[in-house]
Design a protein around this motif. Structure first.
Motif, mmCIF file in Angstrom:
data_model
loop_
_atom_site.group_PDB
_atom_site.id
_atom_site.type_symbol
_atom_site.label_atom_id
_atom_site.label_comp_id
_atom_site.label_asym_id
_atom_site.label_seq_id
_atom_site.Cartn_x
_atom_site.Cartn_y
_atom_site.Cartn_z
ATOM 1 N N MET A 158 43.147 36.894 33.881
ATOM 2 C CA MET A 158 42.270 36.302 34.881
ATOM 3 C C MET A 158 43.034 35.948 36.156
ATOM 4 N N GLU A 159 44.281 35.562 36.031
ATOM 5 C CA GLU A 159 45.078 35.269 37.224
ATOM 6 C C GLU A 159 45.259 36.531 38.069
ATOM 7 N N GLY A 160 45.450 37.667 37.405
ATOM 8 C CA GLY A 160 45.542 38.929 38.141
ATOM 9 C C GLY A 160 44.236 39.283 38.810
ATOM 10 N N VAL A 161 43.129 39.040 38.098
ATOM 11 C CA VAL A 161 41.815 39.306 38.690
ATOM 12 C C VAL A 161 41.587 38.399 39.891
ATOM 13 N N LEU A 162 42.023 37.132 39.797
ATOM 14 C CA LEU A 162 41.854 36.183 40.892
ATOM 15 C C LEU A 162 42.612 36.643 42.129
ATOM 16 N N LEU A 163 43.851 37.055 41.952
ATOM 17 C CA LEU A 163 44.645 37.522 43.095
ATOM 18 C C LEU A 163 44.015 38.756 43.730
ATOM 19 N N GLU A 164 43.558 39.671 42.904
ATOM 20 C CA GLU A 164 42.940 40.880 43.425
ATOM 21 C C GLU A 164 41.636 40.559 44.154
ATOM 22 N N THR A 165 40.867 39.621 43.599
ATOM 23 C CA THR A 165 39.598 39.246 44.231
ATOM 24 C C THR A 165 39.847 38.582 45.579
ATOM 25 N N GLU A 166 40.824 37.691 45.642
ATOM 26 C CA GLU A 166 41.134 37.041 46.916
ATOM 27 C C GLU A 166 41.634 38.053 47.949
ATOM 28 N N LYS A 181 40.089 30.465 38.187
ATOM 29 C CA LYS A 181 41.227 29.548 38.229
ATOM 30 C C LYS A 181 41.316 28.710 36.958
ATOM 31 N N GLU A 182 40.178 28.357 36.410
ATOM 32 C CA GLU A 182 40.168 27.484 35.235
ATOM 33 C C GLU A 182 40.518 28.215 33.943
ATOM 34 N N GLN A 183 40.533 29.531 33.952
ATOM 35 C CA GLN A 183 40.755 30.277 32.716
ATOM 36 C C GLN A 183 42.184 30.137 32.190
ATOM 37 N N LYS A 184 43.169 29.986 33.085
ATOM 38 C CA LYS A 184 44.575 29.858 32.670
ATOM 39 C C LYS A 184 44.992 31.042 31.784
ATOM 40 N N ASP A 185 44.569 32.206 32.203
ATOM 41 C CA ASP A 185 44.847 33.412 31.442
ATOM 42 C C ASP A 185 45.525 34.420 32.356
ATOM 43 N N ILE A 200 32.421 39.762 36.004
ATOM 44 C CA ILE A 200 33.622 40.004 36.821
ATOM 45 C C ILE A 200 33.648 41.454 37.298
ATOM 46 N N GLY A 201 33.312 42.356 36.400
ATOM 47 C CA GLY A 201 33.259 43.749 36.801
ATOM 48 C C GLY A 201 32.200 44.004 37.852
ATOM 49 N N VAL A 202 31.049 43.346 37.712
ATOM 50 C CA VAL A 202 29.948 43.551 38.658
ATOM 51 C C VAL A 202 30.284 42.964 40.025
ATOM 52 N N LEU A 203 30.759 41.719 40.070
ATOM 53 C CA LEU A 203 30.991 41.049 41.348
ATOM 54 C C LEU A 203 32.245 41.563 42.043
ATOM 55 N N CYS A 204 33.268 41.886 41.287
ATOM 56 C CA CYS A 204 34.515 42.377 41.879
ATOM 57 C C CYS A 204 34.555 43.900 41.937
ATOM 58 N N TYR A 205 33.532 44.515 41.448
ATOM 59 C CA TYR A 205 33.376 45.960 41.425
ATOM 60 C C TYR A 205 34.653 46.637 40.910
ATOM 61 N N ARG A 206 34.923 46.368 39.681
ATOM 62 C CA ARG A 206 36.067 46.968 39.007
ATOM 63 C C ARG A 206 35.640 47.303 37.584
ATOM 64 N N PRO A 207 36.330 48.230 36.901
ATOM 65 C CA PRO A 207 35.953 48.561 35.520
ATOM 66 C C PRO A 207 35.915 47.316 34.645
#
Length: 591
Positions: free
Chosen positions: A505-513, A498-502, A447-454
């Protein structure tokens, strides 16, 4: 200039290469064959009839058989020289049979091609083979092969009684030296034991020769009682041959080992002179033996010594800088594991790094392809992409309780767990909390590599783990070459989030989108991906980059058709504005 009778190995025919490969030693390091740089040959090379390759398996077997005969010669020649006037009975017959085999080898040598040491080209011309042999060792080989009876007749009278002519047969010992040199480089034999065998053979030969020579001095002295053996053994000339030989060997060993002279010692000037030179020789031989044995022992323990020094240096460093106990344990555990993998016979990294890239890729494909193929991020990608990724992944070991990734560190690598288990931890209110566990086949740090975040979590090995490490820059360079695979990888990542239900992860999903919508992702994305998501902002970013508005997916559907089927009016208008054809044949084929 070399003519057609000289040949480089790079110009060999397929038949010859196949034959020499079957011989097993043509490409062996022990042969010393290396073609010259830039060597070329456009013609087919084949050894002439009746010319033998020096690397032929049968010829090598013949050479090995001759080495056995050389060992016999090394014992019998000094023995006959010191103890016998002439070989008789079975010993004389055996000598002549052995000489007959070496006579056959002399004839055979005229038909064996040889390797020119300056050009590394094989010479197979009969005239040149004959001239090289005749101008080098032919005379010595012929003299050492003459029968004893003939040698005694043609020898001068002073040499007939002591059999000095037979000592010329020791010339054959060069074959044993070449055999040991080949065995030392042969991976089928342990180097330590080959060296030990060589040192033992040298020592026994020196002891045997010295004992025979020293007895010869006593046997031919004018007063037998004023000799080293006559002083302690009355009428020794009439003692059994076995007693005289054992006594001589006993003297030789006591002199070689510097035990000293007690019951046996020099009695006349001739023996004193011989003892002086023999002991001087023993100084060199002892230094040679001790030096070689020391080198073998030191070589076997050097890695352990280096490991202990490294551990001690790491401990001193940790204490000097007052590092916490957990960091000290991680340092020492990592160094211990590195010693196990690099120094105790594995040497995996060194072995792989020494191989060509194609072989390394094939090894990685064999070991890890099936595992990587099942990772969620790469489901559905092309086999070509998977093969490239596996080829660039590096296998690494981590001992228990060692950190693999630290929370909030820069995302430079991600890992695939091959064996073992790792804990996922986050730092909350100054304390670490375990929020999950990764097992075989799981991804960590992607996630850090693909979304380029810490990095979101700290990864810590729960037990001994083997992981595949993938560098971010290398990964993106490979994926950039295939837009379709980049789209699949991004889809897999979003679906996983989306499947993580965490909540995290939901915050990461919104930021990635959000990053996708503004075109800030490094992965190559397609227009079809944007239209499937009904993301007109991302579609606009991609069209601005110059992507083809008539792009189609793997099923032949154009981006315009996908946008229309999804009911995304904004995406349809954008595509039409950038020149998408509404008459695309793919639209009608899929309606």
């Amino acid at each position: 200039m070399w003519r057609s009778n000289k040949r480089g190995m790079c110009g060999a025919s397929e038949e010859e290469i196949e034959q020499l490969s079957r011989d097993g030693s043509h490409y062996s390091i022990s042969t010393g064959i290396l073609p010259s740089l830039g060597a070329r040959s456009n013609r087919t090379v084949k050894l002439p009839r009746f010319i033998i390759s020096p690397y032929d398996r049968r010829y090598r077997a013949w050479e090995t058989f001759l080495v056995v005969l050389v060992i016999y010669t090394a014992w019998v020649s000094p023995f006959e020289f010191g103890f016998l006037d002439r070989p008789e009975g079975l010993l004389g017959i055996t000598d002549n049979v052995v000489n007959g085999f070496f006579a056959i080898d002399i004839i055979l040598t005229f038909f064996v091609a040889y390797l020119d040491k300056t050009t590394y080209l094989i010479v197979d011309n009969r005239n040149q083979i004959a001239w090289k042999y005749a101008s080098s060792w032919l005379v010595f080989d012929v003299i050492s092969t003459l029968p004893s009876e003939l040698a005694r007749k043609i020898s001068p009278t002073p040499l007939r009684s002591c059999g000095l002519f037979n000592m010329l047969r020791l010339w054959r010992l060069h074959r044993v030296s070449a055999l040991f040199a080949r065995l030392e480089k042969d991976r089928n034999f342990n180097y330590f034991w080959v060296r030990c065998a060589k040192l033992i053979c040298v020592t026994l030969f020196a002891v045997h020769c010295a004992g025979c020579f020293y007895y010869l001095l006593a046997a031919h002295y004018r007063n037998p009682k004023k000799t080293w053996i006559g002083a302690s053994m009355d009428d020794f000339l009439h003692e059994s041959l076995w007693i005289r030989y054992v006594t001589s060997i006993y003297w030789s060993i006591t002199t070689l080992t510097t035990v000293g002279y007690g019951d046996l010692h020099a009695q006349n000037t001739r023996e004193m002179v011989f003892d002086t030179f023999y002991m001087l020789f023993n100084l060199g031989l002892t230094a040679y033996l001790i030096g070689n044995m020391t080198n073998l022992v030191v070589h076997g323990t050097s890695k352990t010594r280096e490991f202990r020094d490294t551990i001690q240096a790491a401990s001193n460093f940790a204490q000097r800088n007052h590092l916490p106990a957990r960091l000290q344990d991680q340092m020492l555990a990592h160094l211990s594991l590195k010693y196990r993998t690099d120094s105790e016979g594995l040497q995996q990294k060194e072995t792989l790094d020494s191989l060509p890239k194609a072989i390394r890729s094939s090894i990685s494909h064999f070991l890890f392809y099936s595992l990587v193929d099942k990772v969620y991020l790469f489901r559905g990608v092309s086999n070509d992409l998977l093969f490239q990724l596996v080829s660039e992944m590096k296998a690494e070991y981590f001992p228990p309780k060692e950190d693999v990734i630290l929370q909030n560190e820069a995302p430079t690598d991600f890992y695939i767990l091959v064996t073992g288990a790792v804990e996922l931890l986050v730092l909350k209110n100054g304390t670490e909390q375990v929020i999950g566990e990764a097992k075989t086949g799981d991804l960590c740090g992607e996630i850090g590599v693909l979304c380029y975040r810490p990095q979101l979590f700290t990864m810590r090995a729960k037990r001994l783990c083997q992981l595949l490490r993938m560098n971010r820059t290398t990964f993106l360079n490979i994926v950039q070459a295939n837009v379709g695979d980049g789209t699949i990888i991004m889809n897999n990542l979003l679906q996983h989030l989306k499947e993580q239900k965490d909540p995290i992860m939901e915050g990461v999903l919104l930021e990635t989108e959000n990053m996708l919508a503004h075109g800030r992702m490094d992965l190559p994305l397609s227009l079809c991906f944007a239209t499937l998501r009904r993301d007109d902002l991302l579609l606009d970013q991609l069209l601005r980059r110059g992507l083809d508005p008539n792009e189609s997916d793997n099923n032949g559907r154009s981006a315009l058709h996908i946008a229309a089927s999804k009911g995304s009016e904004n995406c349809v208008l954008l595509l039409l504005d950038y020149g998408a054809s509404p008459n695309s044949r793919g639209i009608f084929l899929t309606q």
